[in-house]
Write a protein that holds these residues in place. Structure first.
Motif, PDB file in Angstrom:
ATOM      1  N   LEU A 187       0.844  -1.189   0.000  1.00 46.27           N
ATOM      2  CA  LEU A 187       0.000   0.000   0.000  1.00 46.27           C
ATOM      3  C   LEU A 187       0.883   1.244   0.000  1.00 46.27           C
ATOM      4  O   LEU A 187       1.787   1.380   0.823  1.00 46.27           O
ATOM      5  N   ASP A 188       0.606   2.142  -0.938  1.00 42.28           N
ATOM      6  CA  ASP A 188       1.296   3.440  -1.010  1.00 42.28           C
ATOM      7  C   ASP A 188       0.265   4.521  -0.739  1.00 42.28           C
ATOM      8  O   ASP A 188      -0.626   4.766  -1.557  1.00 42.28           O
ATOM      9  N   LEU A 189       0.381   5.186   0.411  1.00 42.98           N
ATOM     10  CA  LEU A 189      -0.591   6.204   0.818  1.00 42.98           C
ATOM     11  C   LEU A 189      -0.132   7.591   0.375  1.00 42.98           C
ATOM     12  O   LEU A 189       0.956   8.039   0.736  1.00 42.98           O
ATOM     13  N   GLY A 190      -0.979   8.289  -0.383  1.00 45.60           N
ATOM     14  CA  GLY A 190      -0.623   9.620  -0.884  1.00 45.60           C
ATOM     15  C   GLY A 190       0.360   9.523  -2.025  1.00 45.60           C
ATOM     16  O   GLY A 190       1.430  10.119  -1.986  1.00 45.60           O
ATOM     17  N   ILE A 248       0.113  -3.697  -5.999  1.00 47.23           N
ATOM     18  CA  ILE A 248       0.209  -2.472  -5.209  1.00 47.23           C
ATOM     19  C   ILE A 248      -1.093  -1.688  -5.292  1.00 47.23           C
ATOM     20  O   ILE A 248      -1.678  -1.539  -6.368  1.00 47.23           O
ATOM     21  N   THR A 249      -1.516  -1.187  -4.138  1.00 46.81           N
ATOM     22  CA  THR A 249      -2.629  -0.240  -4.075  1.00 46.81           C
ATOM     23  C   THR A 249      -2.051   1.134  -3.761  1.00 46.81           C
ATOM     24  O   THR A 249      -1.255   1.276  -2.822  1.00 46.81           O
ATOM     25  N   ALA A 250      -2.423   2.133  -4.550  1.00 46.90           N
ATOM     26  CA  ALA A 250      -1.898   3.488  -4.354  1.00 46.90           C
ATOM     27  C   ALA A 250      -3.066   4.457  -4.205  1.00 46.90           C
ATOM     28  O   ALA A 250      -3.963   4.487  -5.046  1.00 46.90           O
ATOM     29  N   THR A 251      -3.063   5.224  -3.133  1.00 46.36           N
ATOM     30  CA  THR A 251      -4.174   6.136  -2.852  1.00 46.36           C
ATOM     31  C   THR A 251      -3.740   7.593  -2.909  1.00 46.36           C
ATOM     32  O   THR A 251      -2.570   7.922  -2.710  1.00 46.36           O
ATOM     33  N   GLN A 280      -9.135   6.709  -4.722  1.00 44.04           N
ATOM     34  CA  GLN A 280      -9.205   8.098  -4.270  1.00 44.04           C
ATOM     35  C   GLN A 280      -9.816   8.194  -2.880  1.00 44.04           C
ATOM     36  O   GLN A 280     -10.829   7.560  -2.579  1.00 44.04           O
ATOM     37  N   GLY A 281      -9.184   9.003  -2.041  1.00 45.42           N
ATOM     38  CA  GLY A 281      -9.699   9.220  -0.698  1.00 45.42           C
ATOM     39  C   GLY A 281      -8.601   9.657   0.247  1.00 45.42           C
ATOM     40  O   GLY A 281      -7.422   9.663  -0.100  1.00 45.42           O
ATOM     41  N   SER A 282      -9.006  10.027   1.447  1.00 46.05           N
ATOM     42  CA  SER A 282      -8.056  10.488   2.456  1.00 46.05           C
ATOM     43  C   SER A 282      -7.439   9.309   3.189  1.00 46.05           C
ATOM     44  O   SER A 282      -8.116   8.622   3.965  1.00 46.05           O
ATOM     45  N   ASN A 295       4.743   8.921   1.903  1.00 50.86           N
ATOM     46  CA  ASN A 295       5.478  10.186   1.976  1.00 50.86           C
ATOM     47  C   ASN A 295       4.435  11.292   2.061  1.00 50.86           C
ATOM     48  O   ASN A 295       4.082  11.919   1.061  1.00 50.86           O
ATOM     49  N   PRO A 296       3.902  11.538   3.250  1.00 50.31           N
ATOM     50  CA  PRO A 296       2.792  12.484   3.403  1.00 50.31           C
ATOM     51  C   PRO A 296       3.280  13.935   3.513  1.00 50.31           C
ATOM     52  O   PRO A 296       4.486  14.185   3.646  1.00 50.31           O
TER      53      PRO A 296
END
Length: 283
Positions: free
Chosen positions: A120-123, A142-145, A172-174, A191-192
């Motif tokens: 999971l890759d957030l942001g 991989i899931t990327a948001t 898409q989402g927070s 990497n927020p």
């Protein structure tokens, strides 16, 4: 008398640093003549057309005004891949490659145990982290948001260009709210935005032109990190790896947040400049 529009003359007369001038001129040669960068040397007596010269002058002016080179030429190299970038996404930084390397080491460890990692890759922004990992590891899903639809459109374009669209799913989402299914991950990376809203760096250099929401949390620089860290355990598999990039002076605070969230095996990782730039932990 016509001005000298030869590459040699234009480059020597540029007020930009030589390295930057060559990058921009190489872009002009590629766009108008389909010539490689090597033409800067092999054909330095070549004369630009008026159209190409106008483009060169405009690029120079924009760079002198501070616009990032990556936005001017529309691309940026990152960990063995080239990414399309535009003002809707953060420009990938070399220090973020550290986060990719940490993820790849964990994926390789899992592969020795015959486990195909779920990442999971957030942001995700331009998709840099997710796509760099997908490029290096053919078996990984991989899931990327990202909260930004503009960023996700750019990331999807990059995935297609690199032939990786089948292995990277965008949502898409927070942060974790973007996830539809209650899937647990072997690796979570992020990497927020971590620059405090009053940080003077936001008004300097390339940062002036990058999307503010990708740089700062509009608070103390830790609020996004706190949300991501607090949600990590409920989205990780047992012993799963969690790693986040943070500011050069935030390591102690991030480690404290990880301890408070009940994460274990907390480690800090230094970038090439010797700054503690990434913190990792396990469920």
């Amino acid at each position: 008398m016509n001005p000298d529009l030869s590459l040699r003359s234009l480059l020597s007369g540029s007020t930009l640093p030589a390295s930057e001038a060559r990058v921009l001129m190489a872009h002009v040669l590629d766009k108008y003549y389909q010539l490689p960068r090597s033409a800067l040397l092999s054909r330095d007596d070549m004369t630009l057309s008026l159209e190409a010269n106008l483009a060169w002058q405009e690029l120079q002016s924009k760079r002198m005004a501070g616009e990032p080179i990556a936005y001017l030429i529309g691309k940026r190299g990152f960990h063995n891949i080239e990414l399309f970038v535009a003002p809707g996404v953060l420009i990938p930084r070399p220090e973020t490659e550290l986060l990719v390397e940490i993820g790849l080491r964990e994926i390789q460890r899992l592969e020795t145990e015959a486990i195909s990692a779920n990442v999971l890759d957030l942001g995700t922004g331009s998709g840099a982290i997710a796509l760099a990992i997908a490029h290096e590891t053919p078996s990984v899903m991989i899931t990327a948001t990202d909260q930004s639809s503009e960023a996700l459109a750019i990331a999807a374009t990059n995935a297609k260009h690199l032939g990786l669209e089948a292995r990277v799913q965008f949502a898409q989402g927070s942060w974790y709210e973007a996830l539809v299914n209650q899937v647990l991950f072997d690796v979570i990376l992020s990497n927020p935005p971590y620059i405090a809203n009053q940080d003077t760096h936001l008004t300097q250099g390339d940062l002036r032109f990058e999307p503010i929401s990708a740089l700062t949390d509009h608070a103390n620089g830790l609020s996004c990190l706190e949300v991501i860290i607090q949600g990590a355990k409920s989205h990780l598999k047992p012993m799963g790896l969690f790693a986040v990039e943070h500011g050069f002076d935030q390591s102690e605070a991030v480690v404290s947040l990880m301890k408070a969230a009940g994460l274990s095996d907390i480690q800090t990782h230094e970038d090439l400049a010797g700054h503690k730039r990434v913190a990792s932990a396990r469920k």
